[in-house]
Design a protein around this motif. Sequence first.
Motif, short mmCIF file in Angstrom:
data_model
loop_
_atom_site.label_atom_id
_atom_site.label_comp_id
_atom_site.label_asym_id
_atom_site.label_seq_id
_atom_site.Cartn_x
_atom_site.Cartn_y
_atom_site.Cartn_z
N ASP A 222 0.99 -1.33 0.11
CA ASP A 222 0.38 0.15 0.17
C ASP A 222 0.58 1.45 0.38
O ASP A 222 0.56 2.10 -0.79
N TYR A 223 2.35 1.10 0.75
CA TYR A 223 2.66 2.02 0.79
C TYR A 223 3.66 2.11 -1.04
O TYR A 223 4.05 3.95 -0.86
N TYR A 224 4.60 1.32 -0.82
CA TYR A 224 5.32 1.19 -1.92
C TYR A 224 4.91 0.62 -3.02
O TYR A 224 5.11 1.14 -4.35
N HIS A 225 3.28 0.86 -3.24
CA HIS A 225 2.46 -0.18 -4.43
C HIS A 225 3.27 -1.51 -5.03
O HIS A 225 3.68 -0.88 -6.63
N LEU A 226 4.23 -1.88 -4.53
CA LEU A 226 4.98 -3.05 -4.88
C LEU A 226 3.50 -4.10 -4.83
O LEU A 226 2.90 -4.66 -4.37
N ARG A 227 4.06 -5.20 -6.25
CA ARG A 227 3.31 -6.39 -6.54
C ARG A 227 3.35 -7.45 -4.95
O ARG A 227 4.80 -8.47 -5.49
N CYS B 251 15.63 -1.77 1.41
CA CYS B 251 17.01 -0.61 0.86
C CYS B 251 16.25 0.28 0.21
O CYS B 251 15.22 0.00 -0.84
N ARG B 252 16.27 1.37 0.48
CA ARG B 252 16.05 2.63 -0.56
C ARG B 252 15.94 2.33 -1.51
O ARG B 252 15.10 2.44 -2.52
N GLU B 253 16.97 1.80 -2.79
CA GLU B 253 17.47 1.99 -4.20
C GLU B 253 16.01 1.14 -4.89
O GLU B 253 15.54 0.95 -5.37
N CYS B 254 16.40 -0.37 -4.31
CA CYS B 254 15.19 -1.89 -4.25
C CYS B 254 13.83 -0.96 -4.31
O CYS B 254 13.02 -0.89 -5.23
N ARG C 182 11.84 -1.72 -7.40
CA ARG C 182 10.52 -1.90 -7.16
C ARG C 182 10.65 -3.99 -6.92
O ARG C 182 10.19 -4.46 -7.31
N ILE C 183 12.14 -3.72 -5.36
CA ILE C 183 12.29 -5.26 -5.22
C ILE C 183 11.92 -4.98 -4.23
O ILE C 183 12.46 -4.42 -3.76
N PRO C 184 10.82 -6.12 -3.36
CA PRO C 184 11.18 -5.73 -1.98
C PRO C 184 12.30 -6.28 -0.99
O PRO C 184 11.93 -7.37 -0.52
N THR C 185 13.27 -5.59 -0.96
CA THR C 185 14.46 -6.02 -0.66
C THR C 185 14.39 -5.49 1.36
O THR C 185 14.24 -4.18 1.51
N THR C 186 14.26 -6.33 2.82
CA THR C 186 14.54 -6.62 3.81
C THR C 186 15.54 -6.44 4.07
O THR C 186 16.19 -7.94 4.38
N PHE C 187 16.21 -5.72 5.20
CA PHE C 187 16.61 -6.48 6.19
C PHE C 187 17.24 -6.25 7.73
O PHE C 187 16.26 -5.44 8.00
#
Length: 447
Positions: free
Chosen positions: A303-308, A360-363, A368-373
């Motif tokens: 809902d925030y980043y509108h990623l799939r 990751c801000r760039e992702c 448009r990649i849901p990258t989490t650390f």
Amino acid sequence: MAENMLEPWDEVIALQRERQLCADDVHAIKMSCVKDHNKKHPLECPDCWTRLLNRIRDRYLNSASKEWFSGRRPFLLELDTMFSKAHNSEVDLKTIEQRILDEKKEWYRDKVKNLGLQHATKSPSEERALQQRMGDRSVTVDQLASELREAFSDGAVQNRQAFDEFVDRLRLAGSPQARSEAYIDIFFQPSRDTSGTAKTQKYIDMVSNGTPIADVIGAMIRDRHSAKGEQDQKQTLHQKLEELKRAKAAHELDKARRDKARQDRARAAAPNGQHDLPPCSACSKIPNALNFIICPLCQILRDYYHLRVEPTLFCSQDCENARYSLHVEATHECSSGQNCVRLHDEDVEMDEGGTSLVFCRECVETLRIPTTFCSSRCFNENFQYHRDTIHIPEWRRAEHNIDDEDQPEFIPEDKTRSYHARKIQDHLVTFDNIVSDWQQKTSAVVS
């Protein structure tokens, strides 16, 4: 206190007695010199002057009583030298008297510190202030004495008058019982404060049974500190209880807001009462449209980043408790993989009151990649691997110019061209900050 040591007021009595005896002898020498030698002053008569100096010298160097100067050997040796010089008119009596006065002031300063008078003040702040003043050499003894009198004056009686009456009574006391009665009257004043006698009866009994008054005062100070400690502990427990009450109220309010937000989202998702929701991730049941739980990470990414990202729902708190951790490990696993710091170091950072998860801000914003650390530290330690294996290939696939070459900071003298982020905060966004930003913009609540 040992039995062979005098109480402070016994020293005062001895001081007054010996001082009066010395004054009487000096007066007698002066009168004898006038009468027998026809001199106006012993200074004019070598024999009488020697007798007068020896009498004053004996007052300090051969005293039969324990007084304030007893045991102050360096001072007594200096005083002996001064009296020897006075015989030859090299030092006058005024200089000797001033030296004695200066030493007595030093003795007074040491005495008040050793007596622990600061512990008898009315509050901890007064105790700390008085302790500091006692150790401050710039404070004159006269000023210190004045401040002590003010600190311990209770307005019932004048301190000086009360002390003089007390010393006179001890001087005339003919038995241990009479001394005990004097102690009780001056320290506890049962005739003045009949209501407070019950509180001090323990100490009155100690005095009556022959306990040295210094030990009684020590017991009073210890009991006072103990009572103060218990009061502080009660106050601390009360404050913690109030904090728990406030925390519980805040939790219940937050829970109510989240429940309302879930209901609002459900109504928006199914305006006609249709349950167009994915099944519960734990039990596969269709959740109640008015009461369900959604994974907050899925919710933010979608809902925030509108990623799939397909939302993961739970129909109840029990289902969330059973499957949420497995869902996070499977879907939102730390992008560092086997290099995650949690696998090698248990002492990973956690922000109090929140989570340490970062994106990751760039992702999430560009690729448009849901990258989490799992943490900013983990991202920082694996920054080169992530950039080399994700960012650069994606940029090349999209024919995107690599324009962040000023961001990596290469390690000097490392032939493998190892590098790390010059400032890792520029490359990440924290989960907590995104949640806060989204809630401010939309008034939505992330559960």
